[in-house]
Design a protein around this motif. Structure first.
Motif: not given
Lengths: 256, 201
Positions: B46, B57, B59, B62-64, B66
């Motif tokens: 993370t 926030r 991340w 997978d989010e990072a 994007t």
């Protein structure tokens, strides 16, 4: 001793080793001093010890290193970090043990040109992370010239007649490549990876070498110090974790 | 100048990319982390930004991913004197992460912290303007664990101890707060071109 955490929010899943436990004087780190070579002693076919007089040396702790600088006639300089091999003394002497690195411009000068009376420049001592003040039981694991900062600890314990437990596991290809071979005592277990003395086992450092050390776990446990190539450090630190050594009490110094 | 008798040194190279006191490590990429290499999978990785931001926030992997891809091709410099030329990292510009949290005007510095607990401090100005990345690829392949994978901070214009391996987050501060090596005598900024190795340089 205080431990600081940068973030009030984040708690790492694996704790890092505690911060260095000694205050580093920024003055000594910033100043280049002249070091005069006083003695050269051969240790193995590829390693020799170089003793220097550094009159203004501020003293060091076992495990610390210095930066050394050579200057050519045209002003070109080359500088390297080297671990201190000698125990702290009050007489302004330090010793380094250097491998003759193939093509190494600094170690090459030391092994082919240097002679007593030559002057080089040093700054330090540097970094408290790998230092051992002699306060906690120490488990030392080194390979090749990775034994150098660990030997400073062994010598310090002897010089001060400390009774704090200390064990040294030192790995070398063969007996003739074991640095400081004549100096080891009951605290040391040599591990020979290619060739051993007659009848002695040959092989890589393994769990079997660590088992007896963890069977005699001292009060408060071991503070582990690992020094060697990156491959050795990765191998040894995994063995330590598998043997139950807390990850935040493993200090690693890798060549480079 | 204190000339060392008999020392000539290696052949001089006219390399304007080599900062003072550094040498070209060639194909070597020494590993110098002081801690045990963590067993950290991408699923467990993370990255968080907190402190002086509008919206802290975190991340996940997978989010990072994007966020828009960004690459660094250039050189890196280690305080122990080696430099490595022509490296290629892939990841995301730190600007993209910072834009998402909204940095307060009062923020001047950051402490980067790793999943191992390692920390290092940086002026915020060194982390913005396309000069810092969260990197997870090296030479087109996943970044190796011993080099900081799954993901590390990359601030290639400073000595490489500033590029925290196994990066877990940044805390934005209105003051400078020394990190791990900085508490051990290393320079607070670490600019290789000014040879800021140790505190006082």
């Amino acid at each position: 001793m205080t431990e600081t955490t940068a973030s009030p929010v984040f708690v790492p899943p694996t704790r890092f080793a505690v911060p260095g436990r000694i205050a580093v004087s920024n003055r000594t780190a910033a100043v280049w001093q002249t070091a005069t070579l006083t003695e050269i002693r051969r240790e193995t076919p590829h390693a020799a010890t170089f003793r220097f007089a550094v009159p203004a040396w501020a003293g060091h702790l076992p495990g610390q290193h210095l930066m050394l600088r050579l200057t050519a006639g045209d002003g070109y300089t080359a500088q390297r970090h080297y671990s201190l091999a000698s125990a702290p003394d009050d007489e302004g002497h330090v010793e380094l043990t250097l491998d003759h690195v193939e093509g190494g411009e600094v170690s090459g000068w030391f092994h082919t040109r240097a002679r007593p009376g030559d002057r080089v420049e040093v700054r330090g001592p540097l970094s408290g992370f790998f230092a051992w003040p002699g306060d906690r039981p120490a488990l030392l694991i080194g390979a090749g010239s990775g034994v150098v900062p660990l030997m400073s600890m062994v010598r310090h314990r002897r010089a001060r007649a400390l009774d704090v437990p200390l064990r040294l596991l030192v790995s070398a290809r063969g007996p003739e490549e074991l640095i400081y071979a004549r100096e080891y005592g009951a605290e040391t277990t040599p591990v020979f990876t290619r060739r051993g003395p007659a009848g002695a086992p040959v092989g890589r450092l393994g769990a079997a070498h660590l088992r007896p050390v963890f069977e005699e776990l001292p009060a408060g446990g071991w503070e582990a110090y690992v020094c060697g190539s990156n491959a050795f450090a990765e191998h040894a630190s995994r063995l330590l974790v598998a043997a139950g050594q807390p990850v935040d009490r493993i200090r690693i110094e890798r060549f480079g | 100048m204190n000339v060392t008798r008999g020392f000539t040194g290696r052949a001089r190279v006219d390399n304007p990319g080599l900062p003072p006191g550094q040498y070209d490590a060639g194909d070597d990429w020494p590993v110098l982390s002081a801690e045990v290499t963590p067993d950290l999978s991408p699923a467990d990785w993370t990255f968080r930004i907190d402190g002086l931001v509008r919206e802290p926030r975190t991340w996940g992997w997978d989010e990072a991913h994007t966020l828009p891809e960004s690459a660094y091709e250039g050189d890196i410099h280690c305080v122990t004197s080696w430099s490595k030329f022509g490296v290629r990292f892939g990841g995301v510009s730190l600007d993209a992460f910072l834009d998402a949290v909204g940095v307060h005007a009062s923020a001047t510095h950051a402490v980067a912290y790793a999943h191992t607990g390692y920390t290092t401090n940086l002026p915020l100005a060194d982390l913005t303007g396309g000069r810092a990345w969260i990197a997870w690829e090296y030479d087109g392949k996943p970044l190796a664990a011993e080099h900081g994978g799954p993901a590390r901070l990359l601030v290639p214009h400073l000595y490489f101890w500033k590029s925290a391996k196994w990066i877990a987050g940044l805390s934005l501060l209105d003051h400078d707060e020394p990190g791990f090596w900085e508490q051990n005598g290393y320079h607070e900024r670490g600019n290789p071109w000014e040879e800021q190795r140790y505190s006082g340089d």
